[in-house]
Design a protein around this motif. Structure first.
Motif, PDB file in Angstrom:
ATOM      1  N   ARG A   1      34.268  37.710  35.578  1.00 43.57           N
ATOM      2  CA  ARG A   1      34.814  37.206  34.307  1.00 43.57           C
ATOM      3  C   ARG A   1      35.615  35.926  34.505  1.00 43.57           C
ATOM      4  O   ARG A   1      35.668  35.074  33.618  1.00 43.57           O
ATOM      5  N   ASP A   2      36.273  35.814  35.671  1.00 43.76           N
ATOM      6  CA  ASP A   2      37.127  34.653  35.968  1.00 43.76           C
ATOM      7  C   ASP A   2      36.845  34.197  37.397  1.00 43.76           C
ATOM      8  O   ASP A   2      37.552  34.589  38.330  1.00 43.76           O
TER       9      ASP A   2
ATOM     10  N   ALA B   1      46.896  32.343  34.134  1.00 43.47           N
ATOM     11  CA  ALA B   1      45.653  32.478  33.369  1.00 43.47           C
ATOM     12  C   ALA B   1      45.901  33.085  31.996  1.00 43.47           C
ATOM     13  O   ALA B   1      45.111  32.865  31.060  1.00 43.47           O
TER      14      ALA B   1
END
Length: 350
Positions: free
Chosen positions: A264-265, A288
Protein backbone atom coordinates in the motif's frame (compact mmCIF):
# COMPACT_ATOMS: atom_id res chain seq x y z
CA UNK A 1 21.37 14.51 52.19
CA UNK A 2 20.08 17.70 50.55
CA UNK A 3 16.28 18.04 50.67
CA UNK A 4 14.16 20.62 48.83
CA UNK A 5 10.45 21.22 49.43
CA UNK A 6 7.84 22.42 46.93
CA UNK A 7 10.48 22.62 44.20
CA UNK A 8 9.87 23.34 40.50
CA UNK A 9 10.61 20.42 38.19
CA UNK A 10 10.47 22.57 35.05
CA UNK A 11 14.29 22.90 34.76
CA UNK A 12 14.69 19.20 35.61
CA UNK A 13 12.74 17.74 32.68
CA UNK A 14 13.88 18.25 29.10
CA UNK A 15 10.32 18.87 27.87
CA UNK A 16 10.24 21.97 30.09
CA UNK A 17 6.81 21.06 31.47
CA UNK A 18 5.85 23.11 34.52
CA UNK A 19 5.24 20.87 37.55
CA UNK A 20 6.30 20.83 41.16
CA UNK A 21 7.57 18.17 43.55
CA UNK A 22 6.47 18.30 47.17
CA UNK A 23 9.83 16.78 48.15
CA UNK A 24 13.06 16.39 46.17
CA UNK A 25 16.23 14.76 47.48
CA UNK A 26 19.52 15.20 45.63
CA UNK A 27 21.26 11.82 45.76
CA UNK A 28 25.04 12.20 45.58
CA UNK A 29 26.08 9.05 47.46
CA UNK A 30 24.80 5.72 48.76
CA UNK A 31 24.68 7.36 52.18
CA UNK A 32 22.07 9.82 50.88
CA UNK A 33 19.75 6.96 49.93
CA UNK A 34 20.18 5.30 53.30
CA UNK A 35 19.45 8.62 55.01
CA UNK A 36 16.16 8.78 53.09
CA UNK A 37 15.28 5.29 54.28
CA UNK A 38 16.06 6.19 57.90
CA UNK A 39 13.70 9.15 57.75
CA UNK A 40 10.24 7.91 58.75
CA UNK A 41 8.34 10.34 56.51
CA UNK A 42 10.54 9.88 53.43
CA UNK A 43 10.80 6.12 53.83
CA UNK A 44 7.01 5.75 53.79
CA UNK A 45 6.56 7.89 50.68
CA UNK A 46 6.45 6.45 47.14
CA UNK A 47 9.66 7.20 45.21
CA UNK A 48 10.26 8.64 41.75
CA UNK A 49 13.84 8.20 40.56
CA UNK A 50 14.85 11.08 38.27
CA UNK A 51 18.00 11.13 36.16
CA UNK A 52 18.46 13.75 33.45
CA UNK A 53 14.71 14.16 32.99
CA UNK A 54 15.06 13.54 29.26
CA UNK A 55 12.61 10.64 29.01
CA UNK A 56 9.66 11.74 31.13
CA UNK A 57 6.33 13.50 30.63
CA UNK A 58 4.92 15.16 33.75
CA UNK A 59 1.13 15.38 33.66
CA UNK A 60 0.85 17.15 37.03
CA UNK A 61 2.59 17.88 40.30
CA UNK A 62 4.51 14.96 41.79
CA UNK A 63 3.46 13.76 45.23
CA UNK A 64 6.06 11.00 45.40
CA UNK A 65 9.48 11.80 46.86
CA UNK A 66 11.69 12.62 43.87
CA UNK A 67 15.20 11.15 44.14
CA UNK A 68 17.36 13.25 41.79
CA UNK A 69 20.35 11.06 40.92
CA UNK A 70 23.63 13.00 40.86
CA UNK A 71 26.18 10.27 41.62
CA UNK A 72 29.51 11.15 39.92
CA UNK A 73 32.56 9.17 38.79
CA UNK A 74 34.27 7.72 35.71
CA UNK A 75 37.11 5.21 35.76
CA UNK A 76 38.82 2.35 33.95
CA UNK A 77 38.51 -0.73 36.16
CA UNK A 78 40.55 -3.40 34.43
CA UNK A 79 41.84 -4.69 31.11
CA UNK A 80 42.01 -8.16 29.64
CA UNK A 81 43.42 -9.45 26.37
CA UNK A 82 40.19 -8.71 24.53
CA UNK A 83 38.28 -6.10 26.55
CA UNK A 84 38.47 -3.05 28.79
CA UNK A 85 36.06 -2.66 31.70
CA UNK A 86 34.93 0.90 32.49
CA UNK A 87 32.56 2.25 35.13
CA UNK A 88 30.54 5.44 35.51
CA UNK A 89 28.41 6.87 38.29
CA UNK A 90 24.68 6.95 37.59
CA UNK A 91 24.58 10.76 37.67
CA UNK A 92 27.16 11.24 34.92
CA UNK A 93 25.92 12.81 31.68
CA UNK A 94 25.70 10.01 29.11
CA UNK A 95 27.16 11.89 26.14
CA UNK A 96 30.02 13.24 28.25
CA UNK A 97 30.79 9.68 29.33
CA UNK A 98 30.83 8.44 25.71
CA UNK A 99 33.18 11.30 24.81
CA UNK A 100 35.40 10.44 27.78
CA UNK A 101 35.75 6.80 26.69
CA UNK A 102 36.95 7.92 23.26
CA UNK A 103 39.36 10.39 24.86
CA UNK A 104 40.82 7.42 26.76
CA UNK A 105 41.31 5.56 23.48
CA UNK A 106 38.45 3.17 24.30
CA UNK A 107 35.97 2.97 21.40
CA UNK A 108 32.73 1.01 21.38
CA UNK A 109 30.03 3.46 22.48
CA UNK A 110 30.33 6.01 19.64
CA UNK A 111 27.02 4.99 17.99
CA UNK A 112 25.27 6.09 21.19
CA UNK A 113 26.76 9.59 21.17
CA UNK A 114 24.55 12.60 21.92
CA UNK A 115 21.71 10.55 23.40
CA UNK A 116 20.39 12.78 26.21
CA UNK A 117 20.18 11.67 29.82
CA UNK A 118 22.39 10.13 32.45
CA UNK A 119 24.41 6.93 32.71
CA UNK A 120 22.02 5.55 35.33
CA UNK A 121 19.00 6.08 33.07
CA UNK A 122 20.66 4.39 30.09
CA UNK A 123 20.07 0.77 31.18
CA UNK A 124 16.53 1.56 32.33
CA UNK A 125 15.65 2.43 28.74
CA UNK A 126 18.24 0.14 27.13
CA UNK A 127 19.10 3.11 24.93
CA UNK A 128 20.05 2.46 21.35
CA UNK A 129 20.85 4.16 18.06
CA UNK A 130 22.37 3.40 14.67
CA UNK A 131 22.56 -0.36 15.08
CA UNK A 132 23.86 -0.48 18.67
CA UNK A 133 22.03 -0.93 21.97
CA UNK A 134 23.35 -0.41 25.46
CA UNK A 135 22.99 -4.13 26.18
CA UNK A 136 25.63 -4.81 23.49
CA UNK A 137 28.29 -3.14 25.67
CA UNK A 138 26.78 -3.68 29.11
CA UNK A 139 28.60 -5.69 31.78
CA UNK A 140 26.74 -5.14 35.07
CA UNK A 141 25.36 -2.47 37.39
CA UNK A 142 25.06 -1.79 41.09
CA UNK A 143 21.75 -0.60 42.50
CA UNK A 144 20.34 0.04 45.94
CA UNK A 145 17.04 -1.38 47.20
CA UNK A 146 14.75 1.53 48.13
CA UNK A 147 13.09 -0.54 50.86
CA UNK A 148 15.96 -2.36 52.55
CA UNK A 149 18.91 -0.11 51.64
CA UNK A 150 20.88 -3.13 50.45
CA UNK A 151 23.18 -2.77 47.43
CA UNK A 152 22.93 -5.49 44.80
CA UNK A 153 24.50 -6.22 41.42
CA UNK A 154 22.70 -7.23 38.22
CA UNK A 155 24.15 -8.69 35.03
CA UNK A 156 22.59 -8.30 31.59
CA UNK A 157 20.29 -11.32 31.89
CA UNK A 158 19.01 -10.11 35.25
CA UNK A 159 18.26 -6.67 33.81
CA UNK A 160 15.79 -8.24 31.38
CA UNK A 161 16.80 -6.01 28.49
CA UNK A 162 14.41 -5.66 25.56
CA UNK A 163 13.79 -3.03 22.92
CA UNK A 164 13.81 0.21 24.98
CA UNK A 165 12.96 -1.94 27.97
CA UNK A 166 14.35 -3.42 31.16
CA UNK A 167 13.29 -4.75 34.54
CA UNK A 168 13.51 -1.19 35.87
CA UNK A 169 10.46 -0.17 33.82
CA UNK A 170 8.15 -2.80 35.32
CA UNK A 171 6.44 -3.15 38.68
CA UNK A 172 6.56 -6.59 40.28
CA UNK A 173 3.24 -8.29 39.49
CA UNK A 174 3.23 -10.11 42.82
CA UNK A 175 5.27 -10.27 46.04
CA UNK A 176 8.69 -11.70 45.25
CA UNK A 177 8.41 -10.68 41.61
CA UNK A 178 11.38 -9.02 39.94
CA UNK A 179 9.95 -5.79 38.55
CA UNK A 180 12.10 -2.98 39.97
CA UNK A 181 10.22 0.20 38.97
CA UNK A 182 10.08 2.41 42.06
CA UNK A 183 11.96 -0.23 44.02
CA UNK A 184 15.60 0.37 43.07
CA UNK A 185 17.98 3.22 42.31
CA UNK A 186 20.94 2.55 40.03
CA UNK A 187 24.24 3.67 41.57
CA UNK A 188 26.84 2.91 38.88
CA UNK A 189 27.11 1.03 35.61
CA UNK A 190 29.98 -0.97 34.10
CA UNK A 191 30.62 -1.48 30.40
CA UNK A 192 32.86 -3.87 28.52
CA UNK A 193 34.55 -2.29 25.49
CA UNK A 194 36.30 -4.38 22.79
CA UNK A 195 40.06 -4.17 22.29
CA UNK A 196 39.60 -5.12 18.63
CA UNK A 197 37.14 -2.48 17.43
CA UNK A 198 34.79 -2.97 14.51
CA UNK A 199 32.54 -0.10 13.37
CA UNK A 200 28.79 -0.66 13.55
CA UNK A 201 27.56 0.61 10.18
CA UNK A 202 24.64 -0.12 7.89
CA UNK A 203 22.30 2.78 8.52
CA UNK A 204 21.52 4.97 5.51
CA UNK A 205 22.58 8.21 7.22
CA UNK A 206 25.98 6.73 8.05
CA UNK A 207 26.42 5.30 4.56
CA UNK A 208 25.72 8.74 3.10
CA UNK A 209 28.37 10.29 5.33
CA UNK A 210 30.87 7.66 4.25
CA UNK A 211 30.16 8.43 0.60
CA UNK A 212 30.18 12.21 1.07
CA UNK A 213 33.50 12.13 2.93
CA UNK A 214 35.01 9.41 0.74
CA UNK A 215 35.77 7.26 3.80
CA UNK A 216 35.35 3.48 3.46
CA UNK A 217 36.80 2.58 6.85
CA UNK A 218 35.93 5.23 9.46
CA UNK A 219 37.82 5.58 12.72
CA UNK A 220 35.90 5.60 16.02
CA UNK A 221 36.24 9.38 16.22
CA UNK A 222 34.98 9.86 12.65
CA UNK A 223 31.95 7.68 13.39
CA UNK A 224 31.34 9.62 16.61
CA UNK A 225 31.56 12.97 14.77
CA UNK A 226 29.16 11.79 12.07
CA UNK A 227 26.56 10.56 14.53
CA UNK A 228 26.76 13.78 16.54
CA UNK A 229 26.27 15.80 13.33
CA UNK A 230 23.40 13.59 12.15
CA UNK A 231 21.57 13.83 15.45
CA UNK A 232 22.05 17.60 15.65
CA UNK A 233 20.69 18.01 12.13
CA UNK A 234 17.60 15.88 12.81
CA UNK A 235 16.72 16.46 16.46
CA UNK A 236 16.01 19.67 18.37
CA UNK A 237 18.31 20.68 21.23
CA UNK A 238 16.24 20.43 24.46
CA UNK A 239 18.02 23.55 25.72
CA UNK A 240 16.44 25.45 22.83
CA UNK A 241 13.16 23.59 22.19
CA UNK A 242 11.81 21.40 24.98
CA UNK A 243 11.38 17.74 24.00
CA UNK A 244 11.86 14.19 25.24
CA UNK A 245 13.70 12.88 22.18
CA UNK A 246 12.06 10.08 20.20
CA UNK A 247 8.54 9.91 21.59
CA UNK A 248 7.49 6.55 20.13
CA UNK A 249 9.22 3.22 19.79
CA UNK A 250 9.85 1.92 16.29
CA UNK A 251 7.31 -0.92 15.93
CA UNK A 252 8.28 -4.39 14.80
CA UNK A 253 6.07 -6.47 12.52
CA UNK A 254 6.15 -9.82 10.76
CA UNK A 255 7.53 -9.99 7.21
CA UNK A 256 3.95 -10.63 6.03
CA UNK A 257 2.67 -7.50 7.75
CA UNK A 258 5.55 -5.49 6.29
CA UNK A 259 4.83 -6.83 2.79
CA UNK A 260 1.20 -5.80 3.18
CA UNK A 261 2.19 -2.25 4.17
CA UNK A 262 4.74 -2.04 1.34
CA UNK A 263 1.98 -3.08 -1.06
CA UNK A 264 0.00 0.00 0.00
CA UNK A 265 2.92 2.34 0.77
CA UNK A 266 6.06 1.27 -1.15
CA UNK A 267 8.19 4.01 0.41
CA UNK A 268 7.75 2.83 4.01
CA UNK A 269 11.11 2.86 5.81
CA UNK A 270 11.84 -0.59 7.24
CA UNK A 271 14.79 -2.61 8.56
CA UNK A 272 15.01 -6.44 8.64
CA UNK A 273 15.95 -7.69 12.11
CA UNK A 274 18.15 -10.67 13.05
CA UNK A 275 15.17 -12.55 14.52
CA UNK A 276 13.28 -12.41 11.22
CA UNK A 277 10.94 -9.58 12.20
CA UNK A 278 10.96 -6.18 10.48
CA UNK A 279 11.35 -2.84 12.26
CA UNK A 280 9.36 0.07 10.85
CA UNK A 281 10.38 3.71 11.24
CA UNK A 282 7.74 5.24 13.52
CA UNK A 283 8.68 8.72 12.33
CA UNK A 284 7.87 7.75 8.73
CA UNK A 285 4.49 6.32 9.74
CA UNK A 286 3.61 9.52 11.65
CA UNK A 287 4.78 11.73 8.78
CA UNK A 288 2.77 9.66 6.30
CA UNK A 289 -0.33 10.44 8.37
CA UNK A 290 0.34 14.16 7.94
CA UNK A 291 1.29 15.04 11.51
CA UNK A 292 4.58 16.84 10.96
CA UNK A 293 4.32 20.42 12.28
CA UNK A 294 0.83 20.00 13.75
CA UNK A 295 0.04 20.88 17.35
CA UNK A 296 -2.32 20.61 20.30
CA UNK A 297 -2.01 23.75 22.38
CA UNK A 298 1.71 24.31 22.85
CA UNK A 299 2.64 20.68 22.19
CA UNK A 300 3.65 20.06 18.58
CA UNK A 301 5.17 17.52 16.21
CA UNK A 302 8.64 18.70 15.24
CA UNK A 303 8.64 19.87 11.63
CA UNK A 304 12.01 18.24 10.85
CA UNK A 305 11.42 14.87 12.53
CA UNK A 306 7.90 13.54 13.11
CA UNK A 307 9.11 11.13 15.80
CA UNK A 308 9.79 14.04 18.16
CA UNK A 309 7.12 15.99 20.05
CA UNK A 310 8.17 19.45 21.20
CA UNK A 311 7.20 22.24 23.60
CA UNK A 312 6.41 25.33 21.52
CA UNK A 313 5.59 27.52 24.53
CA UNK A 314 9.11 27.78 25.92
CA UNK A 315 9.55 28.34 29.64
CA UNK A 316 7.08 31.23 29.91
CA UNK A 317 4.02 29.41 28.54
CA UNK A 318 5.03 25.77 28.32
CA UNK A 319 3.07 22.88 26.92
CA UNK A 320 1.27 20.91 29.59
CA UNK A 321 1.60 17.19 30.07
CA UNK A 322 -2.07 16.92 29.13
CA UNK A 323 -1.46 18.64 25.79
CA UNK A 324 1.50 16.37 25.07
CA UNK A 325 -0.48 13.22 25.81
CA UNK A 326 -3.56 14.41 23.89
CA UNK A 327 -1.33 14.96 20.85
CA UNK A 328 0.38 11.60 21.35
CA UNK A 329 -2.94 9.73 21.57
CA UNK A 330 -4.25 11.44 18.44
CA UNK A 331 -1.12 10.34 16.58
CA UNK A 332 -1.53 6.77 17.84
CA UNK A 333 -5.12 6.68 16.64
CA UNK A 334 -4.21 8.06 13.24
CA UNK A 335 -1.38 5.56 12.67
CA UNK A 336 -3.54 2.65 13.82
CA UNK A 337 -6.42 3.62 11.54
CA UNK A 338 -4.14 3.85 8.49
CA UNK A 339 -1.59 1.09 9.09
CA UNK A 340 -3.14 -1.15 11.77
CA UNK A 341 -0.08 -0.55 13.99
CA UNK A 342 -0.19 0.58 17.60
CA UNK A 343 2.64 2.95 18.47
CA UNK A 344 4.03 2.69 21.99
CA UNK A 345 5.41 5.81 23.75
CA UNK A 346 9.01 5.74 24.92
CA UNK A 347 8.91 8.28 27.79
CA UNK A 348 7.68 7.55 31.29
CA UNK A 349 4.36 9.30 31.85
CA UNK A 350 3.93 10.51 35.43
Amino acid sequence: MFIQRNVSLQPLNSFGIAARASTLVRVRSEADVRAVLRDAELAASPKLVLGGGSNIVLTGDVKATVLKVELPGRRVLQESEHHTLVEAGAGENWHDFVTWTLDQGLPGLENLALIPGTVGAAPVQNIGAYGLELQDRFHELDAIDLVTGEVFTLNAAQCGFGYRDSVFKHVAAQPGGFGLAGRALILRVRFVLPKVWQPVLGYLDIERRMQDDGVAHPTPRQLYDWIVAIRRAKLPDPAVIGNAGSFFKNPTVTPEQCADIIGRDPKVVHYPMPDGSVKLAAGWLIDACGWKGKSVGNAAVYERQALVLVNRGGTANPATGGEVMTLAKAIQTSVYERFGIRLEPEPLVV
